[in-house]
Motif scaffolding. Structure first.
Motif, mmCIF file in Angstrom:
data_model
loop_
_atom_site.group_PDB
_atom_site.id
_atom_site.type_symbol
_atom_site.label_atom_id
_atom_site.label_comp_id
_atom_site.label_asym_id
_atom_site.label_seq_id
_atom_site.Cartn_x
_atom_site.Cartn_y
_atom_site.Cartn_z
ATOM 1 N N PHE A 1 8.116 -5.790 5.104
ATOM 2 C CA PHE A 1 7.908 -4.508 5.785
ATOM 3 C C PHE A 1 6.767 -3.735 5.125
ATOM 4 O O PHE A 1 5.659 -3.689 5.617
ATOM 5 C CB PHE A 1 9.211 -3.702 5.770
ATOM 6 N N GLY A 2 7.049 -3.122 3.991
ATOM 7 C CA GLY A 2 6.027 -2.334 3.305
ATOM 8 C C GLY A 2 5.070 -3.191 2.501
ATOM 9 O O GLY A 2 5.374 -4.324 2.130
ATOM 10 N N VAL A 3 3.884 -2.629 2.234
ATOM 11 C CA VAL A 3 2.873 -3.355 1.461
ATOM 12 C C VAL A 3 1.993 -2.358 0.726
ATOM 13 O O VAL A 3 1.740 -1.251 1.225
ATOM 14 C CB VAL A 3 2.026 -4.264 2.398
ATOM 15 N N ALA A 4 1.568 -2.730 -0.471
ATOM 16 C CA ALA A 4 0.674 -1.881 -1.257
ATOM 17 C C ALA A 4 -0.252 -2.764 -2.081
ATOM 18 O O ALA A 4 0.171 -3.782 -2.633
ATOM 19 C CB ALA A 4 1.473 -0.957 -2.180
ATOM 20 N N VAL A 5 -1.519 -2.371 -2.145
ATOM 21 C CA VAL A 5 -2.526 -3.114 -2.895
ATOM 22 C C VAL A 5 -2.782 -2.393 -4.217
ATOM 23 O O VAL A 5 -2.912 -1.166 -4.245
ATOM 24 C CB VAL A 5 -3.837 -3.238 -2.102
ATOM 25 N N ALA A 6 -2.830 -3.151 -5.299
ATOM 26 C CA ALA A 6 -3.142 -2.567 -6.599
ATOM 27 C C ALA A 6 -4.524 -1.930 -6.570
ATOM 28 O O ALA A 6 -5.418 -2.421 -5.857
ATOM 29 C CB ALA A 6 -3.065 -3.631 -7.691
ATOM 30 N N PRO A 7 -4.751 -0.851 -7.325
ATOM 31 C CA PRO A 7 -6.056 -0.177 -7.312
ATOM 32 C C PRO A 7 -7.235 -1.082 -7.641
ATOM 33 O O PRO A 7 -8.328 -0.874 -7.120
ATOM 34 C CB PRO A 7 -5.883 0.918 -8.374
ATOM 35 N N ASP A 8 -7.027 -2.083 -8.501
ATOM 36 C CA ASP A 8 -8.136 -2.984 -8.845
ATOM 37 C C ASP A 8 -8.260 -4.146 -7.872
ATOM 38 O O ASP A 8 -9.142 -5.000 -8.006
ATOM 39 C CB ASP A 8 -7.995 -3.497 -10.277
ATOM 40 N N GLY A 9 -7.383 -4.212 -6.874
ATOM 41 C CA GLY A 9 -7.481 -5.237 -5.844
ATOM 42 C C GLY A 9 -7.011 -6.611 -6.240
ATOM 43 O O GLY A 9 -7.109 -7.546 -5.450
ATOM 44 N N THR A 10 -6.446 -6.772 -7.428
ATOM 45 C CA THR A 10 -6.069 -8.111 -7.893
ATOM 46 C C THR A 10 -4.673 -8.536 -7.449
ATOM 47 O O THR A 10 -4.361 -9.719 -7.452
ATOM 48 C CB THR A 10 -6.136 -8.190 -9.422
ATOM 49 N N THR B 1 -10.559 1.830 5.670
ATOM 50 C CA THR B 1 -11.374 1.118 4.689
ATOM 51 C C THR B 1 -11.918 2.108 3.657
ATOM 52 O O THR B 1 -12.070 3.297 3.950
ATOM 53 C CB THR B 1 -12.536 0.377 5.367
ATOM 54 N N PRO B 2 -12.231 1.651 2.448
ATOM 55 C CA PRO B 2 -12.687 2.561 1.396
ATOM 56 C C PRO B 2 -13.937 3.359 1.744
ATOM 57 O O PRO B 2 -14.117 4.475 1.244
ATOM 58 C CB PRO B 2 -12.952 1.615 0.214
ATOM 59 N N ASP B 3 -14.801 2.813 2.603
ATOM 60 C CA ASP B 3 -16.001 3.552 2.991
ATOM 61 C C ASP B 3 -15.734 4.527 4.135
ATOM 62 O O ASP B 3 -16.632 5.269 4.550
ATOM 63 C CB ASP B 3 -17.137 2.600 3.368
ATOM 64 N N GLY B 4 -14.509 4.538 4.655
ATOM 65 C CA GLY B 4 -14.135 5.466 5.717
ATOM 66 C C GLY B 4 -14.671 5.139 7.089
ATOM 67 O O GLY B 4 -14.506 5.928 8.024
ATOM 68 N N PHE C 1 -2.454 -0.891 2.995
ATOM 69 C CA PHE C 1 -2.588 -2.347 3.034
ATOM 70 C C PHE C 1 -4.026 -2.837 2.921
ATOM 71 O O PHE C 1 -4.280 -4.037 3.012
ATOM 72 C CB PHE C 1 -1.937 -2.916 4.303
ATOM 73 N N ILE C 2 -4.990 -1.940 2.751
ATOM 74 C CA ILE C 2 -6.381 -2.353 2.599
ATOM 75 C C ILE C 2 -6.815 -2.167 1.152
ATOM 76 O O ILE C 2 -6.592 -1.114 0.552
ATOM 77 C CB ILE C 2 -7.309 -1.558 3.524
ATOM 78 N N SER C 3 -7.442 -3.199 0.590
ATOM 79 C CA SER C 3 -7.898 -3.134 -0.793
ATOM 80 C C SER C 3 -9.174 -2.326 -0.892
ATOM 81 O O SER C 3 -9.917 -2.186 0.079
ATOM 82 C CB SER C 3 -8.145 -4.543 -1.341
ATOM 83 N N GLY C 4 -9.438 -1.810 -2.078
ATOM 84 C CA GLY C 4 -10.699 -1.116 -2.336
ATOM 85 C C GLY C 4 -11.779 -2.105 -2.689
ATOM 86 O O GLY C 4 -11.538 -3.308 -2.811
#
Length: 498
Positions: free
Chosen positions: A180-189, A397-400, A439-442
């Protein structure tokens, strides 16, 4: 049949640039697949599959598609998974999106009420693998990778990984039951997936797109978020009425915080000091948001939000919290200093919510099969974008520049250009995708690896033509650095643009 030759550029996170040309073959064939005009009531039929063994992608041309209320035309892949669902649709002379694979099945489902024209498909177009590729090596300054979107598919127990450069699925990762839920670590790893059916968290290594660990959680984990420094995970357990706090170094649960009834969504303040949890107790018209202090892991405030709050998001400056209240048809705005509601925005049955990187826009999915865009300066809805069926998760997305909306009912993801508020692509996902969370990485920056005798010659690469071209580097030395030739190394990942 005709050929297209395009120049490609490979940017890598080191000091290398490859340029070259790839030739692809496209074929257009006249076919005839159609329903009766008008179609019958209570009709459920799959036409013989449209198959082209040499294809890597296919799309169909409709001369006309007209459906009555609640009737559906569904395109399926070879395995019977939904590619797209057309519902209450009326259009003529149009092409579908490109779909990965060599087979498309057409299914019509109708109800017992009125009928309509139905459909007529007269052409199929395919793309095949590249026939030739030549590369030259030059030096160029380093670059960073584009972000990826990680879509949890509750009905197929996996995660679709979407490359946001070309909007194609590059991997499918098996996880636990009913993710269900998802989260990406800040460093994307790392990517953390809350599996509601198996009561655990899958940890995905983004370098290999494989599950490296599984962490026990509470009962029915839904929302999940990672702290800004990447050291903690916060998991909302809907049936346990609590929040599990997990240490990302050990992957152990270090604390359990009691929340309100049936907690659902979770977000962390950008300074990492507070966590906001929506409590979506069904039947309660005045549900709450629990505010958790991350040092003590205690609830320090309870804010009355609205009826059945689901999604929650914090502005980049940390001053406001936006809460999607499904039960009361609005979005509440909380001042993080006073923990008071300062405004409400009327939106019908909102579900997922996110804030743009510059804090100027809030994007809200809702039951009306669209995305509402809120201007944070005056808290008014400035645009409404039609998306797929039963939209749930949403992320920017990180660039908006792009918003991704996950459509649970149509098993796909709508990609929206934020400048025009127009859907520019539709990406197929698995069954019942939700992707509730960030759910989108930086952007992931990697420094150039030192050149040396340990660098070996690359012997294999696999160009795969989808909407763009991916170059999959096979040979890797210790430390995960692919190599091009003796003495030249670069850090992953690499990508081709054209």
């Amino acid at each position: 049949m005709y050929k297209i030759t395009k120049m490609i550029i490979l940017l890598v996170a080191g000091m290398c640039l490859l340029t070259g040309f790839v030739t692809t073959t496209t074929a257009l064939t006249n076919i005839l697949v159609e329903s009766d005009h008008a179609y019958a009531n209570n009709f459920d039929y799959i036409w013989p599959e449209i198959s082209r063994p040499e294809a890597t992608q296919m799309r169909l041309h409709f001369t006309k598609l007209e459906l009555d209320f609640d009737d559906k035309l569904i395109l399926l892949n070879k395995d019977g998974n939904k590619l797209v669902t057309f519902k209450d649709y009326n259009n003529e002379d149009f092409w579908t999106e490109w779909y990965t694979g060599n087979t498309i099945k057409v299914k019509l489902e109708t109800n017992r009420y009125e009928t309509a024209y139905g459909f007529k498909i007269d052409q199929v177009e395919i793309r095949t693998n590249p026939e030739s590729i030549s590369m030259d090596i030059k030096e160029t300054p380093s670059s960073s990778s584009a972000p990826f979107a990680y879509i949890t598919n509750g009905g197929s127990n996996n995660v679709s990984v979407i490359d946001t450069v070309n909007n194609t699925v590059i991997a499918v990762v098996d996880v636990g039951s009913d993710p269900f839920g998802v989260a990406v670590a800040p460093d994307g790893t790392k990517v953390y997936v809350a599996n509601m059916g198996s009561n655990n968290i899958s940890v995905i290594d983004t370098a290999t797109n494989s599950v490296t660990d599984t962490i026990d959680a509470g009962i029915n984990p839904r929302g999940i978020a990672v702290s800004p420094d990447g050291t903690k995970i916060y998991v909302v357990n809907s049936a346990s009425n609590n929040v599990s706090v997990i240490d990302t170094v050990t992957n152990n649960v270090t604390a359990s915080v009691t929340a309100g009834g049936i907690p659902y969504g979770v977000a962390v303040n950008p300074d990492g000091k507070k966590v906001y949890v929506t409590n979506g107790d069904i039947g309660n018209e005045n549900n709450t948001v629990s505010v958790i202090d991350t040092i003590s892991n205690n609830v320090i405030a309870t804010v009355t939000a609205g009826g059945i709050p689901y999604g929650v998001a914090v502005t980049p400056d940390g001053t406001k919290v936006y809460v999607a209240n499904w039960g009361s048809d609005n979005v509440s705005i909380i001042d993080t200093t006073s923990n008071n509601i300062t405004a409400r925005v009327n939106i019908t049955k909102p579900v997922g919510i996110t804030v743009s990187p510059d804090g100027k826009k809030v994007y809200v999915t809702n039951v009306s099969n669209n995305l509402s865009v809120i201007d944070t300066a005056n808290n008014t809805v400035t645009a409404t974008v039609n998306v797929g069926s039963d939209p749930s998760g949403v992320a920017v997305t990180p660039d908006g520049k792009k918003v991704y909306v996950v459509n649970s009912g149509s098993n796909n993801v709508s990609v929206i250009d934020t400048a025009s508020n127009i859907v520019i692509a539709t990406v197929p996902a698995g069954n019942t995708p939700r992707a509730f969370g960030q759910f989108i990485s930086g952007s992931v920056s990697t420094s150039a690896a030192p050149a040396g005798p340990e660098c070996k010659e690359i012997k294999d690469y696999l160009p795969v033509y989808t909407n763009g071209v991916n170059l999959n580097i096979i040979n890797q030395i210790a430390g995960g650095h692919p190599t091009l030739k003796d003495g030249v190394c670069f850090g992953p990942p690499a990508r081709l643009f054209w």
